[in-house]
Write an enzyme that holds these catalytic residues in place. Structure first.
Site, PDB file in Angstrom:
ATOM      1  N   GLY A  59      77.500  48.149  22.516  1.00 31.95           N
ATOM      2  CA  GLY A  59      76.668  49.200  23.087  1.00 31.95           C
ATOM      3  C   GLY A  59      76.624  50.389  22.154  1.00 31.95           C
ATOM      4  O   GLY A  59      77.525  50.572  21.335  1.00 31.95           O
ATOM      5  N   CYS A  86      82.758  44.825  19.847  1.00 29.37           N
ATOM      6  CA  CYS A  86      82.364  46.186  19.477  1.00 29.37           C
ATOM      7  C   CYS A  86      82.714  47.168  20.609  1.00 29.37           C
ATOM      8  O   CYS A  86      83.889  47.423  20.863  1.00 29.37           O
ATOM      9  CB  CYS A  86      80.892  46.212  19.105  1.00 29.37           C
ATOM     10  N   TYR A  87      81.730  47.722  21.314  1.00 24.29           N
ATOM     11  CA  TYR A  87      82.018  48.609  22.438  1.00 24.29           C
ATOM     12  C   TYR A  87      82.897  47.879  23.452  1.00 24.29           C
ATOM     13  O   TYR A  87      83.758  48.487  24.093  1.00 24.29           O
ATOM     14  CB  TYR A  87      80.712  49.061  23.092  1.00 24.29           C
ATOM     15  N   HIS A 173      80.563  41.582  15.382  1.00 24.12           N
ATOM     16  CA  HIS A 173      79.645  40.879  16.290  1.00 24.12           C
ATOM     17  C   HIS A 173      79.585  39.385  15.948  1.00 24.12           C
ATOM     18  O   HIS A 173      78.812  38.971  15.085  1.00 24.12           O
ATOM     19  CB  HIS A 173      78.241  41.485  16.189  1.00 24.12           C
ATOM     20  N   GLU A 175      78.168  37.168  17.654  1.00 24.74           N
ATOM     21  CA  GLU A 175      76.920  36.576  18.159  1.00 24.74           C
ATOM     22  C   GLU A 175      75.798  36.585  17.144  1.00 24.74           C
ATOM     23  O   GLU A 175      74.820  35.840  17.306  1.00 24.74           O
ATOM     24  CB  GLU A 175      76.480  37.302  19.448  1.00 24.74           C
ATOM     25  N   SER A 227      47.640  29.173  33.134  1.00 24.67           N
ATOM     26  CA  SER A 227      46.878  29.747  32.022  1.00 24.67           C
ATOM     27  C   SER A 227      46.798  28.805  30.835  1.00 24.67           C
ATOM     28  O   SER A 227      45.974  28.994  29.947  1.00 24.67           O
ATOM     29  CB  SER A 227      47.537  31.053  31.577  1.00 24.67           C
ATOM     30  N   GLY A 228      47.668  27.799  30.798  1.00 21.82           N
ATOM     31  CA  GLY A 228      47.785  26.960  29.616  1.00 21.82           C
ATOM     32  C   GLY A 228      48.827  27.487  28.655  1.00 21.82           C
ATOM     33  O   GLY A 228      49.121  26.867  27.637  1.00 21.82           O
ATOM     34  N   GLY A 229      49.423  28.663  28.966  1.00 20.85           N
ATOM     35  CA  GLY A 229      50.510  29.209  28.167  1.00 20.85           C
ATOM     36  C   GLY A 229      51.797  28.449  28.422  1.00 20.85           C
ATOM     37  O   GLY A 229      51.899  27.629  29.342  1.00 20.85           O
ATOM     38  N   VAL A 230      52.807  28.740  27.619  1.00 22.60           N
ATOM     39  CA  VAL A 230      54.060  27.992  27.676  1.00 22.60           C
ATOM     40  C   VAL A 230      54.712  28.105  29.053  1.00 22.60           C
ATOM     41  O   VAL A 230      55.062  27.098  29.677  1.00 22.60           O
ATOM     42  CB  VAL A 230      55.041  28.484  26.588  1.00 22.60           C
ATOM     43  N   ASP A 231      54.877  29.330  29.537  1.00 20.47           N
ATOM     44  CA  ASP A 231      55.650  29.531  30.767  1.00 20.47           C
ATOM     45  C   ASP A 231      54.985  28.889  31.979  1.00 20.47           C
ATOM     46  O   ASP A 231      55.623  28.154  32.733  1.00 20.47           O
ATOM     47  CB  ASP A 231      55.861  31.027  31.009  1.00 20.47           C
ATOM     48  N   SER A 232      53.693  29.153  32.178  1.00 19.80           N
ATOM     49  CA  SER A 232      53.026  28.584  33.354  1.00 19.80           C
ATOM     50  C   SER A 232      52.915  27.067  33.241  1.00 19.80           C
ATOM     51  O   SER A 232      52.985  26.354  34.250  1.00 19.80           O
ATOM     52  CB  SER A 232      51.645  29.208  33.558  1.00 19.80           C
ATOM     53  N   SER A 233      52.762  26.551  32.017  1.00 20.25           N
ATOM     54  CA  SER A 233      52.662  25.098  31.835  1.00 20.25           C
ATOM     55  C   SER A 233      53.976  24.404  32.164  1.00 20.25           C
ATOM     56  O   SER A 233      53.998  23.345  32.815  1.00 20.25           O
ATOM     57  CB  SER A 233      52.259  24.772  30.388  1.00 20.25           C
ATOM     58  N   LYS A 374      63.117  32.170  26.291  1.00 17.83           N
ATOM     59  CA  LYS A 374      61.889  31.519  25.834  1.00 17.83           C
ATOM     60  C   LYS A 374      62.165  30.209  25.101  1.00 17.83           C
ATOM     61  O   LYS A 374      61.476  29.203  25.325  1.00 17.83           O
ATOM     62  CB  LYS A 374      61.111  32.463  24.903  1.00 17.83           C
TER      63      LYS A 374
END
Length: 529
Positions: A59, A86-87, A173, A175, A227-233, A374
């Site tokens: 942070g 870190c923090y 870090h 990560e 919509s044909g987008g990734v998420d809705s598909s 994503k």
């Protein structure tokens, strides 16, 4: 508490770190489910969640600042293994009786780390290694029971641990990929210290989600704005696998999609998956509505408002629909500060999937992707059988090409932009594929993350076939980015840029010039409007 959380999971305490989401993703990359929780979650609340392990994020604040993010010290008494970064290391030290000091010299970027003595989380890593630092404050005195396990030239406590209480921390870090042994450090903590199993796999996730959706939906009808987008598909494929024809997808075609996309939606969902699909041809309706409109925000408002008006009209025609499926994903929730997290990370944007229900209309929401990042959504799409060209579809704004046309949207401009954009995508799809074949990495730092054409509202003089022309230029935008928060312009080879330019001028009627946008974000945005 999330009712359908896996039996073993890692709680990532959010102290406002720029890498907070990255920690959760790195844990999931190791096939262990993780979830970001507010840093002020009480020990009692955390005990009810029953996490298998806790990671404290970094942070930007100083632990001694008046408004510094705080945590319940009783968390350390729960007997749950804790790893702080870190923090996270600093607050662990302060809460347990150690001290943090303000160093004369900060460390930002790569640092040379040297191990000291035995360490469970550093086990198997080199005696000397490169780590990624980002701090001014650092632990100056470790709490009782802790030992120092590594140092750098600037930081006398680069890592510390109390193995008897399963408390571990690093000033660096693990990560970030710049820490060369970061993955090994996380693996040591998750598997050697916590005894977890790498069991969070796509096959298991699909089975779990299908069961969850069936229980949640029961016999009710569900509608989805596709919509044909990734998420809705991916939501469409997942929900359809769970409840079959209880799901109806409504595809509102406003005429501003990219070339070939409406046909792809029909082919995939009607022909391949055999889903009930309502294709609403609203192209003329939108063309009339946008005539004469030049302001980009007004375009967005008109397109968004009309979309939901059309969608809810179709929902009424279907009848007896009680649920609305949404493609909300985890970063949407984290960035909006909405509903399911209360973390300390700054609110970045309003939740983009909030639904403007008409008066008297309400559907229960089902959001099966609301705890997926994503890249995980894309993995899920492939596992569900969606075509790669749809799963790897790049980000595309809801208003579509309307906001990549500067000024008024006309049929002539739409035709020019659709054809030019298709060439840009075809050439850079091929370029990215070549990079993937060479590197084996779909997210190569050298690949284009997003790329498209923009049509400005100007014309310029050119020469074609010994005649002067007065036609439109096309702007090509291609960027490299991991998360869209920042982006750099893609350093494309000259032959690739040249081929795109030649093809657009040769193949797209009405264009006589192509320019390449070389502005990073910030100061520019990725989109033009």
């Amino acid at each position: 508490m999330q009712a359908n959380r896996p039996a073993q999971f890692v709680a990532v305490f959010d102290f406002g770190a720029q890498y907070g989401q990255l920690i959760a993703r790195r844990v999931r990359d190791l096939h262990v489910y993780s979830e970001i929780v507010p840093c002020d979650t009480s020990a009692e609340e955390l005990k009810a969640m029953a996490p298998s392990a806790i990671i404290l994020s970094g942070g930007p604040a100083s632990v001694y600042a008046d408004d510094a993010p705080d945590m319940d010290a009783a968390v350390f008494e729960l007997g749950i293994p804790v790893l702080g970064f870190c923090y996270g290391q600093q607050i662990m030290a302060v809460k347990l009786g150690g001290k943090v000091g303000h160093t004369e010299k900060g460390e930002y970027g790569p640092a040379h780390l040297v191990r000291r003595g035995e360490s469970r989380v550093l086990e198997g890593t080199p005696q000397e290694q490169t780590v990624w630092m980002s701090h001014r404050d650092a632990v100056s005195e470790v709490p009782q029971g802790f030992s120092v396990t590594s140092v750098t030239d600037t930081c006398p406590v680069a890592s510390m641990e109390d193995a008897s209480r399963n408390l571990y921390a690093t000033q660096f870090h693990p990560e970030v990929r710049h820490t060369e042994c970061g993955k090994a450090i996380l693996s040591n903590f998750l598997f050697n210290v916590c005894g977890l199993e790498p069991s969070w796999t796509m096959e298991g996730i699909i089975d779990q989600k299908v069961d969850q959706i069936r229980r949640e939906v029961g016999s009710r009808k569900v509608i989805l704005a596709l919509s044909g987008g990734v998420d809705s598909s991916v939501v469409a494929a997942l929900v359809h696998r769970a409840i079959g024809d209880q799901l109806t997808c409504v595809f509102v075609n406003h005429g501003m999609l990219r070339k070939g996309e409406p046909e792809m939606v029909e082919e995939v969902f009607r022909e391949q998956f055999h889903m009930p699909l309502v294709h609403v041809h609203a192209e003329e309706r939108y063309a009339k509505m946008l005539a004469g409109v030049t302001d980009p925000e007004r375009k967005r408002r008109l397109i968004g408002t009309e979309f939901w008006r059309v969608f809810f009209d179709e929902a009424q025609k279907i009848g007896d629909v009680e649920m609305l499926a949404q493609g909300t994903i985890y970063p949407d929730i984290i960035e909006s500060g909405a509903r399911k997290t209360g973390g300390k990370a700054a609110t970045i944007k309003s939740h983009h999937n909030l639904i403007p229900f008409p008066e008297g209309v309400h559907f229960d929401l089902i959001e099966p992707l609301d705890h997926f990042f994503k890249d995980e959504v894309r993995e899920l799409g492939i596992a569900l059988g969606l075509p790669a060209k749809m799963v790897w579809r790049q980000p595309f704004p809801g208003p579509g090409l309307a906001i990549r046309i500067i000024g008024e949207v006309t049929p002539e401009k739409l035709a020019i932009l659709k054809n030019a954009d298709a060439i840009v995508r075809e050439e850079l799809d091929a370029y990215n594929q070549r990079l993937f074949e060479e590197t084996g990495d779909r997210n190569s730092e050298h690949a284009c993350w997003q790329y498209f054409a923009v049509l400005p509202d100007i014309k310029s003089v050119g020469v074609m076939g010994d005649e002067r022309t007065y036609q439109r230029p096309v702007i090509v935008r291609a960027v490299e980015s991991a998360d869209a928060m920042t982006a750099d312009w893609a350093k494309l080879p000259y032959d690739v840029i040249g081929r795109i330019s030649s093809r657009i001028v040769d193949e797209v009627e009405g264009v006589n010039r192509v320019v390449y946008d070389v502005t990073p974000k910030p100061p520019a945005t990725i989109e033009w409007e």
